[in-house]
Scaffold this active site. Structure first.
Site, PDB file in Angstrom:
ATOM      1  N   HIS A  53       0.865  -1.184   0.000  1.00 34.61           N
ATOM      2  CA  HIS A  53       0.000   0.000   0.000  1.00 34.61           C
ATOM      3  C   HIS A  53       0.901   1.234   0.000  1.00 34.61           C
ATOM      4  O   HIS A  53       2.001   1.198   0.566  1.00 34.61           O
ATOM      5  CB  HIS A  53      -0.841   0.066   1.295  1.00 34.61           C
ATOM      6  CG  HIS A  53      -2.142  -0.683   1.261  1.00 34.61           C
ATOM      7  ND1 HIS A  53      -2.631  -1.348   2.368  1.00 34.61           N
ATOM      8  CD2 HIS A  53      -3.088  -0.834   0.289  1.00 34.61           C
ATOM      9  CE1 HIS A  53      -3.813  -1.884   2.077  1.00 34.61           C
ATOM     10  NE2 HIS A  53      -4.099  -1.604   0.815  1.00 34.61           N
ATOM     11  N   CYS A  85      -2.361   2.857   9.106  1.00 32.81           N
ATOM     12  CA  CYS A  85      -3.387   1.885   8.699  1.00 32.81           C
ATOM     13  C   CYS A  85      -4.566   1.899   9.662  1.00 32.81           C
ATOM     14  O   CYS A  85      -5.702   1.619   9.268  1.00 32.81           O
ATOM     15  CB  CYS A  85      -2.809   0.477   8.664  1.00 32.81           C
ATOM     16  SG  CYS A  85      -1.473   0.256   7.494  1.00 32.81           S
TER      17      CYS A  85
HETATM   18  N1  ARG Z   1      -4.043  -7.139   6.535  1.00 29.86           N
HETATM   19  C1  ARG Z   1      -4.419  -5.910   5.880  1.00 29.86           C
HETATM   20  C2  ARG Z   1      -4.381  -6.097   4.386  1.00 29.86           C
HETATM   21  O1  ARG Z   1      -3.479  -6.721   3.900  1.00 29.86           O
HETATM   22  C3  ARG Z   1      -3.518  -4.800   6.306  1.00 29.86           C
HETATM   23  C4  ARG Z   1      -3.968  -3.473   5.807  1.00 29.86           C
HETATM   24  C5  ARG Z   1      -3.032  -2.371   6.161  1.00 29.86           C
HETATM   25  N2  ARG Z   1      -3.599  -1.116   5.899  1.00 29.86           N
HETATM   26  C6  ARG Z   1      -2.986  -0.107   5.295  1.00 29.86           C
HETATM   27  N3  ARG Z   1      -3.581   1.039   5.248  1.00 29.86           N
HETATM   28  N4  ARG Z   1      -1.805  -0.246   4.735  1.00 29.86           N
HETATM   29  O2  ARG Z   1      -5.227  -5.626   3.678  1.00 29.86           O
END
Ligand code: ARG
Length: 277
Positions: free
Chosen positions: A176, A270
């Protein structure tokens, strides 16, 4: 309230913020959708909750507003509230999750957005909210490569009326945008260059000549998954090198230990969806 402070040669002003968070009541690692997740390793949910609550208390002590959503059973990643959408200037773009395991989180986000008086607009393509869409001043930096579709960027530009700058992510550990780049104020960012394709690195260098470039150790501590109010930068405690760089640049770093939540592949940012005025 605006906190003003002048350090030698630097001027940093905090602006009160409005955040949305979701408690890790049902947090678990039961599937693996990013390289940080290992479903064979357990999580300590009580510890996750204490760590998450310390983050919430930090925001409150800085004078920010924090709205807390009800956790939904069966949605173990809902604690990563940033992915629920993007709210800016009264326009709410609702997330469209890539993986089925997270799809229903969008329903919970649609509910709070609607209750807050927004009319949440979905995109046709995948968009994982502020995981990939970061507002800097009056533009949006948009990640693509692992989650959010590039063609969603154009949809989001049309919905918000703001310029959207597409950035190509290339390292699956930084899946991300918000684990590869942090917005520090309306003009300043920090990022880990190796997480981006060459043309995106050139673009970032051109747009943000004063950016802080972070090294791999800090990036792997999820140091860039930070939340700034323009002065105070709340970041993962293990990113000590980045904290020192922030201090040198006149910011006030605040370290938070979210070691349990890193097992899900996320940290401070996150867990924090910002409602931009
Ligand atoms: N386990 C989640 C996923 O892989 C983690 C999300 C993390 N969020 C973020 N904003 N980077 O989607």
């Amino acid at each position: 309230m605006t906190i003003l402070d002048v350090s030698p040669g630097v001027f940093r002003a905090a602006r009160p913020r409005h955040y949305v968070m979701a408690p890790p009541t049902h947090f678990a690692v039961t599937y693996e959708i990013n390289p940080w997740m290992d479903a064979s390793r357990g999580v300590d949910r009580a510890l996750a909750h204490r760590q998450w609550d310390a983050l919430r208390q930090t925001y409150l002590s800085l004078g920010h507003r924090v709205e807390v959503l009800d956790a939904v059973p069966g949605l173990p990643d809902m604690v990563f509230a940033a992915n629920g959408g993007t709210v800016i200037g009264g326009t709410a773009v609702l997330a469209q999750f890539k993986f089925a395991q997270r799809a229903d989180e969008a329903l919970a986000h649609r509910a709070w957005m609607t209750a807050a008086g927004h009319r949440p607009i979905p995109t046709t393509g995948v968009n994982e909210g502020q995981g990939d869409l970061l507002t800097v001043g009056s533009m949006i930096l948009a990640g693509t490569g692992f989650r959010t579709d590039r063609h969603s960027h154009a949809e989001i530009a049309a919905i918000t009326g703001l310029p959207v700058i597409s950035l190509q992510l290339v390292d699956p550990r930084f899946y991300h945008l918000d684990v590869a780049l942090a917005v520090l104020d309306d003009h300043t960012i920090a990022y880990f260059p190796a997480a981006f394709a060459p043309e995106s690195r050139l673009l970032l260098a051109e747009l943000f000549p004063g950016a802080i470039e972070v090294g791999e150790a800090d990036a792997l501590a999820l140091g860039l998954n930070a939340v700034s109010d323009g002065r105070h930068v709340v970041l993962p405690a293990a990113a000590t090198g980045f904290a020192a760089r922030l201090r040198d640049a006149g910011f006030a770093p605040i370290a938070i230990d979210l070691s349990e939540l890193i097992k899900g592949g996320g940290s401070v940012k996150c867990c924090t969806l910002e409602v931009h005025p």
